[in-house]
Motif scaffolding. Sequence first.
Motif, PDB file in Angstrom:
ATOM      1  N   ASN A 101      74.447 -12.286 -80.704  1.00  0.00           N
ATOM      2  CA  ASN A 101      74.192 -12.471 -79.275  1.00  0.00           C
ATOM      3  C   ASN A 101      73.911 -11.105 -78.639  1.00  0.00           C
ATOM      4  O   ASN A 101      73.708 -10.107 -79.346  1.00  0.00           O
ATOM      5  CB  ASN A 101      75.364 -13.207 -78.614  1.00  0.00           C
ATOM      6  N   GLY A 102      73.914 -11.034 -77.328  1.00  0.00           N
ATOM      7  CA  GLY A 102      73.593  -9.784 -76.663  1.00  0.00           C
ATOM      8  C   GLY A 102      74.587  -8.674 -76.978  1.00  0.00           C
ATOM      9  O   GLY A 102      74.204  -7.522 -77.187  1.00  0.00           O
ATOM     10  N   HIS A 103      75.870  -9.028 -77.036  1.00  0.00           N
ATOM     11  CA  HIS A 103      76.873  -8.005 -77.350  1.00  0.00           C
ATOM     12  C   HIS A 103      76.617  -7.396 -78.727  1.00  0.00           C
ATOM     13  O   HIS A 103      76.752  -6.190 -78.919  1.00  0.00           O
ATOM     14  CB  HIS A 103      78.283  -8.597 -77.282  1.00  0.00           C
ATOM     15  N   TRP A 143      73.635  -5.065 -78.384  1.00  0.00           N
ATOM     16  CA  TRP A 143      74.059  -3.776 -77.803  1.00  0.00           C
ATOM     17  C   TRP A 143      74.591  -2.868 -78.911  1.00  0.00           C
ATOM     18  O   TRP A 143      74.255  -1.686 -78.984  1.00  0.00           O
ATOM     19  CB  TRP A 143      75.230  -3.996 -76.828  1.00  0.00           C
ATOM     20  N   PHE A 176      77.101  -5.648 -66.608  1.00  0.00           N
ATOM     21  CA  PHE A 176      76.458  -5.553 -67.921  1.00  0.00           C
ATOM     22  C   PHE A 176      76.171  -4.111 -68.317  1.00  0.00           C
ATOM     23  O   PHE A 176      76.237  -3.766 -69.503  1.00  0.00           O
ATOM     24  CB  PHE A 176      75.231  -6.459 -67.980  1.00  0.00           C
ATOM     25  N   THR A 203      72.677  -8.893 -64.785  1.00  0.00           N
ATOM     26  CA  THR A 203      72.860 -10.309 -64.500  1.00  0.00           C
ATOM     27  C   THR A 203      74.064 -10.580 -63.602  1.00  0.00           C
ATOM     28  O   THR A 203      74.159 -11.643 -63.005  1.00  0.00           O
ATOM     29  CB  THR A 203      73.032 -11.054 -65.837  1.00  0.00           C
ATOM     30  N   ASP A 229      68.165  -2.576 -71.503  1.00  0.00           N
ATOM     31  CA  ASP A 229      68.655  -3.931 -71.771  1.00  0.00           C
ATOM     32  C   ASP A 229      67.816  -4.907 -70.940  1.00  0.00           C
ATOM     33  O   ASP A 229      67.892  -4.914 -69.708  1.00  0.00           O
ATOM     34  CB  ASP A 229      70.139  -4.005 -71.377  1.00  0.00           C
ATOM     35  N   GLN A 288      68.685 -16.282 -75.607  1.00  0.00           N
ATOM     36  CA  GLN A 288      69.159 -17.449 -74.855  1.00  0.00           C
ATOM     37  C   GLN A 288      68.895 -17.441 -73.360  1.00  0.00           C
ATOM     38  O   GLN A 288      69.455 -18.244 -72.638  1.00  0.00           O
ATOM     39  CB  GLN A 288      70.657 -17.641 -75.101  1.00  0.00           C
ATOM     40  N   LYS A 289      68.042 -16.529 -72.899  1.00  0.00           N
ATOM     41  CA  LYS A 289      67.785 -16.519 -71.456  1.00  0.00           C
ATOM     42  C   LYS A 289      66.301 -16.814 -71.240  1.00  0.00           C
ATOM     43  O   LYS A 289      65.875 -17.929 -71.441  1.00  0.00           O
ATOM     44  CB  LYS A 289      68.310 -15.228 -70.851  1.00  0.00           C
TER      45      LYS A 289
HETATM   46  C1  LIG Z   1      73.680 -12.091 -70.964  1.00  0.00           C
HETATM   47  C2  LIG Z   1      73.524 -10.607 -70.965  1.00  0.00           C
HETATM   48  C3  LIG Z   1      74.146  -9.794 -71.903  1.00  0.00           C
HETATM   49  C4  LIG Z   1      75.131 -10.302 -72.910  1.00  0.00           C
HETATM   50  O1  LIG Z   1      74.603 -11.225 -73.787  1.00  0.00           O
HETATM   51  P1  LIG Z   1      75.601 -12.104 -74.676  1.00  0.00           P
HETATM   52  O2  LIG Z   1      74.675 -12.904 -75.521  1.00  0.00           O
HETATM   53  O3  LIG Z   1      76.393 -12.924 -73.717  1.00  0.00           O
HETATM   54  O4  LIG Z   1      76.438 -11.179 -75.469  1.00  0.00           O
HETATM   55  C5  LIG Z   1      73.899  -8.447 -71.867  1.00  0.00           C
HETATM   56  N1  LIG Z   1      73.088  -7.910 -70.942  1.00  0.00           N
HETATM   57  C6  LIG Z   1      72.481  -8.648 -70.000  1.00  0.00           C
HETATM   58  C7  LIG Z   1      71.592  -7.990 -68.996  1.00  0.00           C
HETATM   59  C8  LIG Z   1      72.687 -10.033 -69.984  1.00  0.00           C
HETATM   60  O5  LIG Z   1      72.097 -10.776 -69.040  1.00  0.00           O
END
Ligand SMILES: *Cc1c(COP(=O)(O)O)cnc(C)c1O
Length: 399
Positions: free
Chosen positions: A65-67, A70, A92, A145, A172, A197-198
């Motif tokens: 996922n996003g974490h 990162w 974030f 976000t 990001d 997922q966004k």
């Molecule tokens: C949602 C989001 C994240 C984290 O993503 P996860 O999949 O929830 O780990 C990081 N940075 C931004 C800008 C986000 O919108």
Amino acid sequence: MSLAHGRPYLAIPGPSTMPDRVLRAMHRAAPNIYAGELPGMMPRLTADLKAVAGTRHNVAIYIANGHGTWEAANCNLFSRGDRALVLVTGRFGEGWADSARRLGVAVETLDFGKRSPVDCARLAEALEADPDHRIKAVMVTHIDTASSVRNDIAAVRATLDAAGHPALLAVDTIASLGCEEYHMDAWGVDVTVGASQKGLMTPPGLGFLWFSEKARAACEGADLRTPYWDWTERAAPEEFYQYFGGTAPTHHLYGLREALDMIAEEGLQAIWARHDTLARAVWAAFEAWGRDVPDIALNIADPAHRGRSVTAARLGAPHATALRDWTETEAGVTLGIGLGMAAPGDPAYHGFLRVAHMGHVNAHMTLGAIAVMEAGLRALQIPHSPGGIEAATAVIAGR
Ligand SMILES: *Cc1c(COP(=O)(O)O)cnc(C)c1O
């Protein structure tokens, strides 16, 4: 009796609404990962991913996922003790900084608060205070976000250039890619972080790192790299999943393939324009409700600094939580919590909410969410000025 029965609408800023086409593309038997359709589709998939980010350089795909992504960025960018400057404009930015810090990077943050974008004058001062160029990378969220602020990435690059500072620029775009205009190469970005997922309309579980040739060269030998996160082999996924990286994320890749087709069919310009119009409809509604009611306000006052994929707003505690509960249980619309604005135990926490307009969202979904919010404001007798629906429909009609 509840009016929530019917197709629910999840209007939280991730995971976003999944198109039926994406769901159907994933609904199939497990494929052979060694030959045939799946490895065969990787070259075009990576080409299309690069197009969405506006780069001709490299993209590495992770099961994360996003974490996780990162962490992938941090591991590839830095060695232990390297310096990073993180520009924080919401929860974030803090999260990415924290990830780097916990890995052993010497992180300095410039915090611009929760209601303002990056101030490039302060960035210029911080760069000037680093005459030996020890800062390896400047990190920033495009849209944070939590605050829904949008940062001007080209201006951040221009500030680095004007200072003659060689730091890499890492951005990001998890909440902006596929929603908001973004041009990695044209804006001089070295590393872009994304997730599925966004705006990319695919379930959580895929992370992307786009990186420039400059970043590849500057980061060679970064000692935080671990075998899984190293971007070198991940950036050749047509071979990678068969030989180096473990089982491919088969169904996510099918879903992403369909989502990228949908993005190509609509066109990025049209997608950005759609998000702009839907965002302005949401802003117009809140501005109407907040006329003569100081408790109701958009979190980012200046439209020039608002993200077009998500809107953070304040309604005064406890009204935001009460409204979210009402829209979900009475009308089938789930709104986002206010993230990072106040601690969950603090009564002020119940004064914030977020509305997503991100990805597979059209006018009737956004207008529906706005109308439901206005109905909730009335039903709960939350003080507000009338006219939100009217203001929003005027935006849609007059686009
Ligand atoms: C949602 C989001 C994240 C984290 O993503 P996860 O999949 O929830 O780990 C990081 N940075 C931004 C800008 C986000 O919108």
